[in-house]
Design an enzyme around this catalytic site. Structure first.
Site, PDB file in Angstrom:
ATOM      1  N   ILE A  59     101.660  44.502 -41.904  1.00 59.37           N
ATOM      2  CA  ILE A  59     102.802  43.764 -42.446  1.00 59.37           C
ATOM      3  C   ILE A  59     102.896  42.445 -41.683  1.00 59.37           C
ATOM      4  O   ILE A  59     103.387  42.383 -40.562  1.00 59.37           O
ATOM      5  CB  ILE A  59     104.130  44.548 -42.312  1.00 59.37           C
ATOM      6  CG1 ILE A  59     104.029  45.913 -43.000  1.00 59.37           C
ATOM      7  CG2 ILE A  59     105.290  43.730 -42.882  1.00 59.37           C
ATOM      8  CD1 ILE A  59     103.935  45.859 -44.507  1.00 59.37           C
ATOM      9  N   GLY A  88      98.360  38.497 -41.041  1.00 64.01           N
ATOM     10  CA  GLY A  88      97.351  37.568 -41.544  1.00 64.01           C
ATOM     11  C   GLY A  88      97.617  36.122 -41.171  1.00 64.01           C
ATOM     12  O   GLY A  88      98.767  35.701 -41.004  1.00 64.01           O
ATOM     13  N   CYS A 138      99.934  34.414 -43.607  1.00 62.60           N
ATOM     14  CA  CYS A 138     101.145  35.155 -43.972  1.00 62.60           C
ATOM     15  C   CYS A 138     102.339  34.680 -43.145  1.00 62.60           C
ATOM     16  O   CYS A 138     102.233  34.492 -41.933  1.00 62.60           O
ATOM     17  CB  CYS A 138     100.924  36.647 -43.749  1.00 62.60           C
ATOM     18  SG  CYS A 138     102.283  37.665 -44.348  1.00 62.60           S
ATOM     19  N   GLY A 191      97.381  32.336 -48.857  1.00 67.52           N
ATOM     20  CA  GLY A 191      97.954  33.665 -48.891  1.00 67.52           C
ATOM     21  C   GLY A 191      98.395  34.018 -50.296  1.00 67.52           C
ATOM     22  O   GLY A 191      98.769  33.140 -51.077  1.00 67.52           O
ATOM     23  N   MET A 192      98.379  35.314 -50.617  1.00 67.21           N
ATOM     24  CA  MET A 192      98.843  35.726 -51.938  1.00 67.21           C
ATOM     25  C   MET A 192     100.359  35.628 -52.051  1.00 67.21           C
ATOM     26  O   MET A 192     100.925  35.779 -53.130  1.00 67.21           O
ATOM     27  CB  MET A 192      98.364  37.150 -52.242  1.00 67.21           C
ATOM     28  CG  MET A 192      96.847  37.250 -52.401  1.00 67.21           C
ATOM     29  SD  MET A 192      96.163  36.086 -53.604  1.00 67.21           S
ATOM     30  CE  MET A 192      96.786  36.768 -55.136  1.00 67.21           C
ATOM     31  N   ARG A 195     103.342  40.874 -56.056  1.00 73.79           N
ATOM     32  CA  ARG A 195     103.034  41.555 -54.795  1.00 73.79           C
ATOM     33  C   ARG A 195     104.228  41.555 -53.849  1.00 73.79           C
ATOM     34  O   ARG A 195     104.411  42.468 -53.056  1.00 73.79           O
ATOM     35  CB  ARG A 195     101.832  40.864 -54.124  1.00 73.79           C
ATOM     36  CG  ARG A 195     101.263  41.616 -52.946  1.00 73.79           C
ATOM     37  CD  ARG A 195     100.041  40.902 -52.364  1.00 73.79           C
ATOM     38  NE  ARG A 195      99.310  41.778 -51.469  1.00 73.79           N
ATOM     39  CZ  ARG A 195      99.621  41.989 -50.202  1.00 73.79           C
ATOM     40  NH1 ARG A 195     100.668  41.372 -49.673  1.00 73.79           N
ATOM     41  NH2 ARG A 195      98.903  42.803 -49.457  1.00 73.79           N
TER      42      ARG A 195
END
EC number: 1.1.1.205
Length: 496
Positions: free
Chosen positions: A300, A303, A306, A388-389, A405
């Site tokens: 969590i 990254g 992130c 990042g997604m 997501r």
């Protein structure tokens, strides 16, 4: 109550906070076994590529599977396109090519030549209207024929060397060498054409002896799926994907947990594995294992792209998260993937020592040739796009999978009317060349660590490796210091 909550808060660690202690060892790095088993998915290296739209599409998945790892194709694309990408990976190193281009015995030589030129192939099986093999026609058969209206049946080779579907690769190779042919048609008991094996494909497969393959000899591939996207999951099952990765920023959301049960029901009767993430606590592990997860994905906010930990203030330092989840997962024989925060090869070793069975990589792979990110030049140096997604670009681009997501997922058609709260950034990473070079360095570092720790394989690494907590001064001491580096090492990039 609140002060007690603060006082009793536990300390948590990430990769830079610890080192592995060297053990007495008879193990040489070159003799180590770095293979791993993710609930039946047998990998020869413990590396999984991230399901990100600047990291993994078919090119990365093919390259990584050939090296022994696993690619997870991202879901920021239509279902049809993702299925196409999965199928492309499956067909890349097929032993028996099933979608064979054929001609009829009543076709003309001219028509056969056109088919060969259109598909850049030098030979075609000839089948009748019942798909029974009656011959084969090649460039050698037609190159001297001036009358292109002649029928294929008049010039084809009728005495065809062929084999049954259960033929072994070595046997097929011997047949081709003995008969001096480059194609071996595969037929059933009634001589109906099933597929074809080519010499070129067999030799290509032999270039990758460490490749991760399924029972049919095809490359392994996984694909990401939203936590509520049952339509996508159904299509991926039909495409014979090897694993479906439920792709969610917070998989301990109880609606996600409930849906995991439904996804697991969909997979009954198949060999497809269910990877579920992301999580960071033992409670999440317990709930998702109970729901049916085959593999857990941990991380969590660790990254490089992130921002969850600063935007939401939520997360657990990665090494502690991995260890906590591993304690529960090992009791149930459920493997885990450490997703995020890996910057150096030594971090892979630390993640495995903390209980991970594999690591998922994003930034370390995003700069390679096989990553789909755009190549750019900044101040004379090559870079590749990486995002990042949870970034705005990923949330609004493609099919808006980034928003879904992070539980911010309206219909894509309405995206422009919605304000989004990103949990990621967009940027660029240095260009690194082929992914094989990056993986070579990463696995080399892991093997070196196993040699220091006296571990012959990853299971021994988990059992024998010991940690020591280091101070900020210890962190400084761990890196090159008191020197101006003039030549950049391939496994220690400058500027990190």
């Amino acid at each position: 109550m609140f002060l007690k909550k603060l006082i009793e808060a536990k300390k948590a660690y990430t990769f830079d906070d610890v080192l592995l202690v060297p053990n007495a060892s008879w193990v040489e790095p070159k003799d180590t076994d770095v293979s791993t088993d993710l609930a039946g998915l047998k990998l020869n290296i413990p590396i999984v590529s991230a399901a990100m739209d600047t990291v993994t599409e078919k090119e990365m998945a093919i390259a990584l599977a050939r090296l022994g790892g696993l690619g997870v194709i991202h879901r920021n694309m239509s279902i049809e396109e993702q299925v196409h990408q999965v199928q492309a990976v499956k067909k890349a190193d097929e032993v028996v090519i099933k979608d064979v281009i054929t001609v009829s015995p009543d076709d003309t030589v001219g028509e056969a030549i056109n088919v060969m030129e259109t598909y850049s192939i030098s030979g075609l099986p000839v089948v009748d209207n019942e798909d029974k093999l009656v011959g084969i026609i090649t460039h050698r058969d037609v190159k001297a024929i001036e009358d292109k209206t002649k029928k294929v049946k008049d010039v084809m080779t009728k005495d065809v060397v062929c084999a049954k579907e259960d033929v072994e690769e070595e046997e097929a190779l011997e047949l081709m060498y003995a008969n001096r042919v480059e194609r071996l048609p595969i037929v059933d008991d009634e001589n109906r054409l099933i597929g074809i094996i080519t010499l070129r494909d067999i030799l290509k497969r032999r270039k990758y002896p460490q490749a991760a393959r399924d029972k049919k000899g095809r490359l392994l591939v996984a694909a990401a799926c939203g936590p509520h996207d049952f339509e996508r999951a159904k299509a991926l099952i039909e495409a014979e994907v090897d694993a479906i990765a439920i792709d969610c920023a917070h998989a301990h959301n109880m609606r996600v947990v409930e849906n995991v049960k439904k996804f697991k029901e969909m997979l009954e009767g198949t060999d497809i594995k269910l990877i579920v993430g992301n999580i960071a606590t033992k409670e999440a592990a317990e709930d998702l294992i109970k729901a049916g997860a085959d593999v857990l994905k941990v991380g969590i906010g660790p990254g490089s792209i992130c921002t969850t930990r600063v935007v939401a203030g939520v997360g657990v330092p990665q090494l502690t998260a991995v260890a906590e989840v591993a304690d529960v997962a090992k009791e149930h024989n459920v493997p885990i993937i450490a997703d995020g925060g890996i910057r150096y090869s030594g971090d892979i070793a630390k993640a495995i020592a903390a209980g991970a069975d594999a690591v998922m990589l994003g930034s370390l792979l995003a700069g390679t040739d096989e990553a789909p990110g755009q190549l750019m030049v900044i101040n004379g140096r090559k870079y590749k796009q990486y995002r990042g997604m949870g970034s705005l670009g990923a949330m609004t681009g493609g099919v808006g999978a980034g928003a879904d997501r992070y539980f911010q997922a309206p219909a894509k058609s309405h995206m422009k009317h919605v304000k989004l709260v990103p949990e990621g950034v967009e940027g660029a990473v240095p260009y690194k060349g082929p992914v094989s070079e990056v993986v070579f360095q990463l696995i080399g570092g892991l093997r070196a660590s196993m040699g220091y720790c006296g571990a012959k394989n990853l299971k021994e690494m988990q059992e024998k490796a010991r940690f020591v907590i280091i101070t900020p001064s210890g962190q400084v001491e761990s890196h090159p210091h008191d020197i101006i580096i003039t030549n950049e090492a391939p496994n220690y990039p400058l500027g990190k």
